[in-house]
Every structure is written in structure tokens, then in C-alpha cells.
Design an enzyme around this catalytic site. Sequence first.
Site, PDB file in Angstrom:
ATOM      1  N   GLU A   6      46.406  26.655  34.699  1.00  0.00           N
ATOM      2  CA  GLU A   6      47.737  26.821  33.477  1.00  0.00           C
ATOM      3  C   GLU A   6      48.297  28.201  33.708  1.00  0.00           C
ATOM      4  O   GLU A   6      47.854  29.309  33.814  1.00  0.00           O
ATOM      5  CB  GLU A   6      47.099  26.809  32.082  1.00  0.00           C
ATOM      6  N   GLU A  18      40.384  27.615  27.072  1.00  0.00           N
ATOM      7  CA  GLU A  18      40.299  29.001  26.644  1.00  0.00           C
ATOM      8  C   GLU A  18      39.138  29.209  25.389  1.00  0.00           C
ATOM      9  O   GLU A  18      39.686  29.658  24.474  1.00  0.00           O
ATOM     10  CB  GLU A  18      41.660  29.651  26.097  1.00  0.00           C
TER      11      GLU A  18
END
Length: 505
Positions: free
Chosen positions: A360, A255
Site C-alpha cells: 500500500e 496495519e
Amino acid sequence: MRRLLSAFFFSFFVSLSSADVNPCILREIQENAYVCECNITYCDDVAPLGTVGKNQGVLFYTSQSGSRLQRSDFPPNSTAAPNSVQFIIDASITYQTIFGFGAAFTDAAGINLDSLPTNMSDFIINQYFSTDGLGYTVGRVPMASCDFSTHEYSYDDVANDFNLTNFNLTAEDFRYKIPYILKAKTAAGGSLRLFSTPWSPPGWMKSNGRMKGGGVMKGDMNGQYYQTWAKYFVRFFEEYHKAGIDFWGTTIQNEPTSGLDPFWKWQTMYLSAAMERDFLKGTLGPTLRGSPFAQNLSIMIVDDQRNNLPAWPDTILLDPDAAKYVSGIALHWYEDIETSPSLLTQTHQNHPDYFIFGTEACTGYLPLQGHPELGSWPRAEQYANDLIQDLLNWSTGWMDWNLVLDMQGGPNWVGNFVDAAIIVDSSRNIYYKNPMWHVMGHFAKFIRPGSVRISGEFQNLHDANVEGVAFKAPDGSRVAVILNKDAVSQPRSLNFANHSQNQIK
Ligand SMILES: *[C@@H]1O[C@H](CO)[C@@H](O)[C@H](O)[C@H]1NC(C)=O
Ligand SMILES: *[C@@H]1O[C@H](CO)[C@@H](O)[C@H](O)[C@H]1NC(C)=O
Ligand SMILES: *[C@@H]1O[C@H](CO)[C@@H](O)[C@H](O)[C@H]1NC(C)=O
Ligand SMILES: *[C@@H]1O[C@H](CO)[C@@H](O)[C@H](O)[C@H]1NC(C)=O
Ligand SMILES: *[C@@H]1O[C@H](CO)[C@@H](O)[C@H](O)[C@H]1NC(C)=O
Ligand SMILES: *[C@@H]1O[C@H](CO)[C@@H](O)[C@H](O)[C@H]1NC(C)=O
Ligand SMILES: *[C@@H]1O[C@H](CO)[C@@H](O)[C@H](O)[C@H]1NC(C)=O
Ligand SMILES: *[C@@H]1O[C@H](CO)[C@@H](O)[C@H](O)[C@H]1NC(C)=O
């Protein structure tokens, strides 16, 4: 009277057989919320598919009211009910090839497995990774700490150690990751594909001086900090190789956009798409390709939310000097409710040679939700919906986040507690399988690696709120996974059709 939300999935193969299985010990947590309870002597298992016969099928069914991957023979050629929904499969129209499904070996997962007697943790690993269980084939491994650790640590916290002389794996790797990865490799019979993800470099390499909180790499792009960071990747693969674990792939940064926020509560580092491209082509790509332990790794870009599509992959993949190092595009699900899955299709159309893969997802991550909700059916349905939408839009697979969490949804050193498919109550030597576990099974167990998505279209919907996706398995059999989101007081019937028709109640 409250109507039951009855949902069914099924995975349908040409096969017939019957077998003894341990049924789920259902515990009603609250109205319409059931878990399967497992203890040291008992856990439910999944019925085997059985032997395959031509023009025969098997149905696996999970419902809010407590059916869990329940197996039944496919009723051959029963007459269509008047209001039945049809799902028409056409294997002559093909899409992406499936890579696999899986979850992550976080410190938190290992700590929870370690809190149970060995035969229980072994059983959990087997049920996730063997083909007798869910048959997961992909594992994600954080490089050093993330929020699902008990503290902030890297593999080299000695400041300015540019030669990484003090690089070392940690007690967490040796106790909570490596042993369970090795067991999963064995359970998966050699088909486990692992990839790594860093959350942050050591704090001394970052502009803000620590792993936690937004910041960028110190120094110039591809300067000595970036070069040390690339070497750190290689050292990680070397040390894991010594422990008997070789990797299939890596992402570049977890991220990366979260690193823009200086107050980000856990480990991160900012990279823009252009920075990720420049680091990859200038330093990381050549460094990995030059290492005997990392030369063949599949490198995935993005590893961030869907709203980065298609611009992020465009920035990297339109540069051939960067693109030559890239295999795929990794995506997280956290903003999927606000963004269309057709962004995946658009990305695929822009870059058809690069796979798209969901790396994820978890539930309970929003503020005021951050805890396990045992037995939650809405959370199971969220998984199924996202899996189906991603698969309908060129995703080659989809991964859950932590394999196992505790009753609080941790441990997590910054209190970012979430839900997981398996929740452990180690004070009682019990673990619970949430409906999300069985949802993962409907996909992972039946849509095996190498399966090809084929056309599957609903007809005669009669206002049914259903979603479905179909595949052709490597052995030629057909698999369909169907989600019925209707609240219904009695099951609808569903017809499968190719040339002949089969009916499912
Ligand atoms: C484990 O669960 C099974 C099935 O519910 C039960 O029969 C058994 O007594 C339990 N064992 C322990 C040690 O609690
Ligand atoms: C797990 O080990 C314990 C203690 O050795 C034993 O009592 C129990 O039967 C074992 N459970 C299973 C499922 O093998
Ligand atoms: C199912 O029906 C079709 C068309 O009526 C027929 O050709 C086929 O043999 C039947 N299959 C079975 C297993 O009865
Ligand atoms: C790092 O390694 C290089 C090359 O081996 C060497 O020249 C240099 O002195 C080392 N630096 C430190 C700080 O150890
Ligand atoms: C690396 O860590 C392991 C386990 O903590 C330890 O046994 C080993 O001595 C360490 N190696 C170095 C070079 O520090
Ligand atoms: C990488 O691939 C090459 C070519 O297929 C092969 O010779 C080499 O052994 C592979 N390296 C590793 C570490 O698997
Ligand atoms: C992608 O998802 C959208 C929304 O669910 C769906 O309408 C569309 O058909 C999908 N695209 C493809 C190529 O299947
Ligand atoms: C199913 O449909 C495909 C494409 O229309 C066709 O080629 C195939 O023969 C059909 N299979 C059966 C068993 O009817």
C-alpha cells in the site's frame, strides 16, 4: 528564470516498431502540473512495445513538462556526449524475482468507477490491467469495510453469532467490488493475483465494541473469538468463490500497530508481532489450510510500516510452527521518509526464503495535504523514488492504494482523503490521469512478473541526481527504469553500457 524539473524514466527493451497511439490531452492545472484528461469518447493510450529485434531498444519517457510514456526507438550506437551519465548493466549479478504491481479494489474505487458510464469504467479497468495498458497483475481486496467505504460494516454484524450463521457479503461487494474484479481478471488475461486484507473483525468481537478505534480481540488468544475470526476468513473466500473469484493470498491484519491507538479514526484491530504469530500458528494457519477454498493461499505477515523491520518478521519467522504458514512480508510506505530501505535488505538477509512486497502506498495522506493535487510532479517523483529504492532492496513488487478516487480524494467515511493515480469528476464525465499513473506504468508495464533484478550501476555521474534499477525479463531482454531528479534546463544524456554503448538523450 525558473528552471524546469526534467525527469526521465525509461524502460528499455531490445525491440523496434512504430505505432499510432492516442496522445495524452494535456491540461495544465498550474505551472508545471499537467494531467491527461479523458472523456467518454477519448482517452490517451500507451504505445505498444512492438516486436523484438536483437541489439535494438525502445525508450519510454515521461517528463514533468508533459511527455507521458512517450515511445521512441532506442538510438543505436550513437556517440557518447561529453557529459553523459552511464548506466552499466550486468546480468550475471542477479537478485530477487519480481512478483508484480497493482492497486486496491476499495469501495471508494468501485463507487467512482460506478459513477461513470460503463464504457469509461471499462476503459479505466482495461488501461490498468491489460497488457495494452499498464498490465497490473496484483489486486488487493479489503474484507468488508475500511476507511475508503461510506460506512462501517462487517460481514456479520449480529452480536455473538459465533457460528457465523448470518455471514453474508454486502451490497458493496456485489456492486462495487466483484463486478470490477471480474472485469480486471478478464482484462489481465488470467494473470491477476488477488489478496485480501481485513481492517477489523465485526465490532462485537473487539474489546472496544466496534470496528472503528483501537482495541484487541475479546477473550483469550485462540479462544472462541479468534476461532470465529479465522472461520470468517474462510467464509469470505467461500463467498467470493461463489461469485467467480478465487484468491491467491491474504494478509492477516491491515496495519495492526494502529490498533494500539484507542482514538484511531477508522477500522483497525491491534495485534503485536507475538499475537500475530500466535493467532497464525494456533488458529488462522490451520483453519485456512483446512479449507478447500483457502488451503493454498499465500499468507503475508506485517502489512504495516517499514519501521516494524526486522523485529516483526523475526518474531514470527524464527518460530517454525508459525513460519510454515508464511509466504511473504507485506509493507506499507507511510513512514518510508523516516526509515531506510536497507531495513528491507536486512530483513531479506535474515529470512531469504520469504518474499518482501509493498502492499500500500498513496500520496496526500499527511495532515493539511489530504486531497488530490492534480498534475503533481513531486508526488509522481515520490512514487518513482520509493519504487526504485524498494526494488533495490529486495522488494518483489509494489502496490498503489485506491485505483480511482473522486475530486475530493474519497469517498472516505472518516474524511481521510488522499490522492490517486486516476481522479474522477463524474459531474462532467471526465477523469484525469495524474503523473503517478504513468510512473506506475514505467514499472508495471515493463518489469513483468518473473523478471529478475540484475546489477545496474551508474558511472560518470557528473553530479547528476539519478536513480535506476535494472532487470532481465523472462524473454531474456533487459529493462532499466531510470529517474532523473535534477532540475535541468536541458536534458542530460544517458549511456547504457554492457559491452557496447547506447546513448539516450
Ligand atoms: C473528448 O475529448 C476529445 C479530445 O480532447 C474531444 O475531441 C472530444 O470532443 C471530447 N468529447 C466530449 C464528449 O467531450
Ligand atoms: C460510450 O458510450 C456512449 C453512450 O452509449 C457513446 O456515446 C460513446 O461513444 C461511447 N464511448 C466510447 C469511447 O466508446
Ligand atoms: C554498435 O557498436 C559495436 C561496437 O562498436 C558494434 O560491434 C556493433 O555492431 C554496433 N551495433 C550496431 C547496431 O550498429
Ligand atoms: C454452532 O454450531 C455447533 C456445531 O454445529 C452447534 O453445536 C452449536 O449449537 C451452534 N451454536 C449456535 C449458537 O448456533
Ligand atoms: C446475502 O446478500 C445478498 C445481496 O445483498 C442477498 O441477495 C442474499 O439474500 C443474502 N443472503 C443471506 C443468507 O442473507
Ligand atoms: C491446492 O493445491 C493442491 C496441490 O497442488 C491442489 O491439488 C488443489 O486443487 C489446490 N486447491 C485449490 C483450491 O486450488
Ligand atoms: C538499499 O537502498 C540503499 C539506499 O537507497 C542503497 O544504498 C542500497 O544499495 C540498497 N541495497 C541494495 C542491496 O541494493
Ligand atoms: C553483457 O554483460 C554480461 C556480463 O558481463 C555478458 O555476459 C554479456 O555477454 C553481455 N551482453 C552483451 C550483449 O554484450
